[in-house]
Design a protein around this motif. Sequence first.
Motif, PDB file in Angstrom:
ATOM      1  N   ASP A  60      -9.309 -14.276  14.200  1.00 50.86           N
ATOM      2  CA  ASP A  60      -8.309 -14.722  13.224  1.00 50.86           C
ATOM      3  C   ASP A  60      -8.213 -13.760  12.040  1.00 50.86           C
ATOM      4  OD1 ASP A  60      -7.720 -16.942  14.808  1.00 50.86           O
ATOM      5  OD2 ASP A  60      -9.119 -18.247  13.734  1.00 50.86           O
ATOM      6  N   THR A  61      -9.364 -13.319  11.543  1.00 54.73           N
ATOM      7  CA  THR A  61      -9.372 -12.365  10.421  1.00 54.73           C
ATOM      8  C   THR A  61      -8.744 -11.047  10.851  1.00 54.73           C
ATOM      9  OG1 THR A  61     -11.358 -13.376   9.477  1.00 54.73           O
ATOM     10  CG2 THR A  61     -10.858 -11.110   8.794  1.00 54.73           C
ATOM     11  N   PHE A  62      -9.139 -10.545  12.006  1.00 51.77           N
ATOM     12  CA  PHE A  62      -8.613  -9.276  12.519  1.00 51.77           C
ATOM     13  C   PHE A  62      -7.089  -9.334  12.634  1.00 51.77           C
ATOM     14  CE2 PHE A  62      -7.362  -6.762  16.310  1.00 51.77           C
ATOM     15  CZ  PHE A  62      -7.686  -5.495  15.847  1.00 51.77           C
ATOM     16  N   ILE A  66      -4.280  -7.189  10.379  1.00 52.34           N
ATOM     17  CA  ILE A  66      -3.374  -6.243  11.031  1.00 52.34           C
ATOM     18  C   ILE A  66      -1.917  -6.651  10.789  1.00 52.34           C
ATOM     19  CG2 ILE A  66      -2.593  -5.360  13.284  1.00 52.34           C
ATOM     20  CD1 ILE A  66      -5.252  -4.204  12.445  1.00 52.34           C
ATOM     21  N   GLU A  67      -1.618  -7.902  11.052  1.00 51.40           N
ATOM     22  CA  GLU A  67      -0.232  -8.368  10.932  1.00 51.40           C
ATOM     23  C   GLU A  67       0.271  -8.284   9.495  1.00 51.40           C
ATOM     24  OE1 GLU A  67      -0.432 -12.178  12.906  1.00 51.40           O
ATOM     25  OE2 GLU A  67      -0.557 -11.218  14.885  1.00 51.40           O
ATOM     26  N   LYS A  68      -0.548  -8.687   8.527  1.00 53.52           N
ATOM     27  CA  LYS A  68      -0.132  -8.628   7.116  1.00 53.52           C
ATOM     28  C   LYS A  68      -0.011  -7.177   6.660  1.00 53.52           C
ATOM     29  CE  LYS A  68       0.467 -11.689   4.648  1.00 53.52           C
ATOM     30  NZ  LYS A  68       1.718 -12.394   4.315  1.00 53.52           N
ATOM     31  N   GLN A  73       3.355  -3.327   4.609  1.00 54.83           N
ATOM     32  CA  GLN A  73       2.906  -1.942   4.436  1.00 54.83           C
ATOM     33  C   GLN A  73       3.556  -1.255   3.241  1.00 54.83           C
ATOM     34  OE1 GLN A  73       2.554   0.560   7.916  1.00 54.83           O
ATOM     35  NE2 GLN A  73       3.016   2.374   6.706  1.00 54.83           N
ATOM     36  N   ALA A  74       4.855  -1.391   3.076  1.00 57.25           N
ATOM     37  CA  ALA A  74       5.527  -0.724   1.951  1.00 57.25           C
ATOM     38  C   ALA A  74       4.967  -1.220   0.618  1.00 57.25           C
ATOM     39  CB  ALA A  74       7.031  -0.950   2.025  1.00 57.25           C
ATOM     40  N   ARG A  75       4.792  -2.527   0.498  1.00 51.84           N
ATOM     41  CA  ARG A  75       4.254  -3.106  -0.740  1.00 51.84           C
ATOM     42  C   ARG A  75       2.824  -2.629  -0.982  1.00 51.84           C
ATOM     43  NH1 ARG A  75       3.016  -9.512  -1.600  1.00 51.84           N
ATOM     44  NH2 ARG A  75       2.314  -9.386  -3.751  1.00 51.84           N
ATOM     45  N   ILE A  76       2.004  -2.638   0.067  1.00 55.07           N
ATOM     46  CA  ILE A  76       0.611  -2.213  -0.066  1.00 55.07           C
ATOM     47  C   ILE A  76       0.539  -0.726  -0.398  1.00 55.07           C
ATOM     48  CG2 ILE A  76      -1.571  -1.886   1.182  1.00 55.07           C
ATOM     49  CD1 ILE A  76      -0.767  -4.484   2.786  1.00 55.07           C
ATOM     50  N   ASP A  77       1.356   0.092   0.255  1.00 58.07           N
ATOM     51  CA  ASP A  77       1.368   1.529  -0.042  1.00 58.07           C
ATOM     52  C   ASP A  77       1.795   1.788  -1.486  1.00 58.07           C
ATOM     53  OD1 ASP A  77       0.505   1.984   2.539  1.00 58.07           O
ATOM     54  OD2 ASP A  77       2.373   2.930   3.214  1.00 58.07           O
ATOM     55  N   GLN A  78       2.756   1.022  -1.985  1.00 57.83           N
ATOM     56  CA  GLN A  78       3.172   1.183  -3.385  1.00 57.83           C
ATOM     57  C   GLN A  78       2.040   0.791  -4.341  1.00 57.83           C
ATOM     58  OE1 GLN A  78       6.742  -1.181  -3.531  1.00 57.83           O
ATOM     59  NE2 GLN A  78       7.953   0.364  -2.461  1.00 57.83           N
ATOM     60  N   LEU A  79       1.337  -0.286  -4.023  1.00 51.31           N
ATOM     61  CA  LEU A  79       0.173  -0.691  -4.826  1.00 51.31           C
ATOM     62  C   LEU A  79      -0.874   0.417  -4.832  1.00 51.31           C
ATOM     63  CD1 LEU A  79      -0.660  -4.359  -3.750  1.00 51.31           C
ATOM     64  CD2 LEU A  79      -0.454  -3.554  -6.094  1.00 51.31           C
ATOM     65  N   THR A  80      -1.127   0.968  -3.660  1.00 51.67           N
ATOM     66  CA  THR A  80      -2.123   2.026  -3.532  1.00 51.67           C
ATOM     67  C   THR A  80      -1.692   3.257  -4.321  1.00 51.67           C
ATOM     68  OG1 THR A  80      -2.670   1.209  -1.319  1.00 51.67           O
ATOM     69  CG2 THR A  80      -3.452   3.400  -1.884  1.00 51.67           C
ATOM     70  N   ASP A  81      -0.434   3.637  -4.193  1.00 52.50           N
ATOM     71  CA  ASP A  81       0.072   4.797  -4.946  1.00 52.50           C
ATOM     72  C   ASP A  81      -0.128   4.621  -6.442  1.00 52.50           C
ATOM     73  OD1 ASP A  81       0.938   6.838  -3.274  1.00 52.50           O
ATOM     74  OD2 ASP A  81       2.898   5.927  -2.942  1.00 52.50           O
ATOM     75  N   ILE A 109      -3.546  -9.685  -0.497  1.00 50.43           N
ATOM     76  CA  ILE A 109      -2.273 -10.406  -0.498  1.00 50.43           C
ATOM     77  C   ILE A 109      -2.432 -11.783   0.151  1.00 50.43           C
ATOM     78  CG2 ILE A 109       0.054 -10.459   0.508  1.00 50.43           C
ATOM     79  CD1 ILE A 109       0.112  -7.372   0.025  1.00 50.43           C
ATOM     80  N   ILE A 110      -3.179 -11.855   1.251  1.00 47.79           N
ATOM     81  CA  ILE A 110      -3.420 -13.144   1.908  1.00 47.79           C
ATOM     82  C   ILE A 110      -4.055 -14.115   0.921  1.00 47.79           C
ATOM     83  CG2 ILE A 110      -4.741 -14.330   3.718  1.00 47.79           C
ATOM     84  CD1 ILE A 110      -4.319 -11.725   5.433  1.00 47.79           C
TER      85      ILE A 110
END
Length: 155
Positions: A60-62, A66-68, A73-81, A109-110
Amino acid sequence: MTLSNNQRRKMKSAARLYAVQALFQMEAIGQTVDRVIVEFEDHRFGEIRDDIEMLEGDVDTFRALIEKAVDEQARIDQLTDRALVAKWPLGRIDPTLRALFRAAGAELIIGDTPPRVVIKEFVDVAGAFFPETKEPRFTNAVLDHMAHELLPGGF
């Protein structure tokens, strides 16, 4: 069979490591989400490699990571940037760290796990991939920034 809290915790930790590997693999060879999930769950979880048995991962965690990570991805990449200094855009970061930031960002995010736990777990993953380097400290700084931006009251 009932799992102890310690067994569940280890399986979640293993799922985080597998999620980073799977996200890396998806980026490196263009593998689809569905295909990478099947490969990891059927072949990598509990795999015996060089007489060492890999841990079972929490499915379930895996899957959630992966799905989130893919969906956000775009939101996470912007946060990372935003967490990286201007000289180090995400594209210049090692692909393993990029996958790690995506998996960790997905878990933040989850929001089911306290941010400090997410940060510690993924700093440990960074240490597994980059032993005796500065990457774990770098990972800690980036994830701390991301967590504070996402969850300002979460600490």
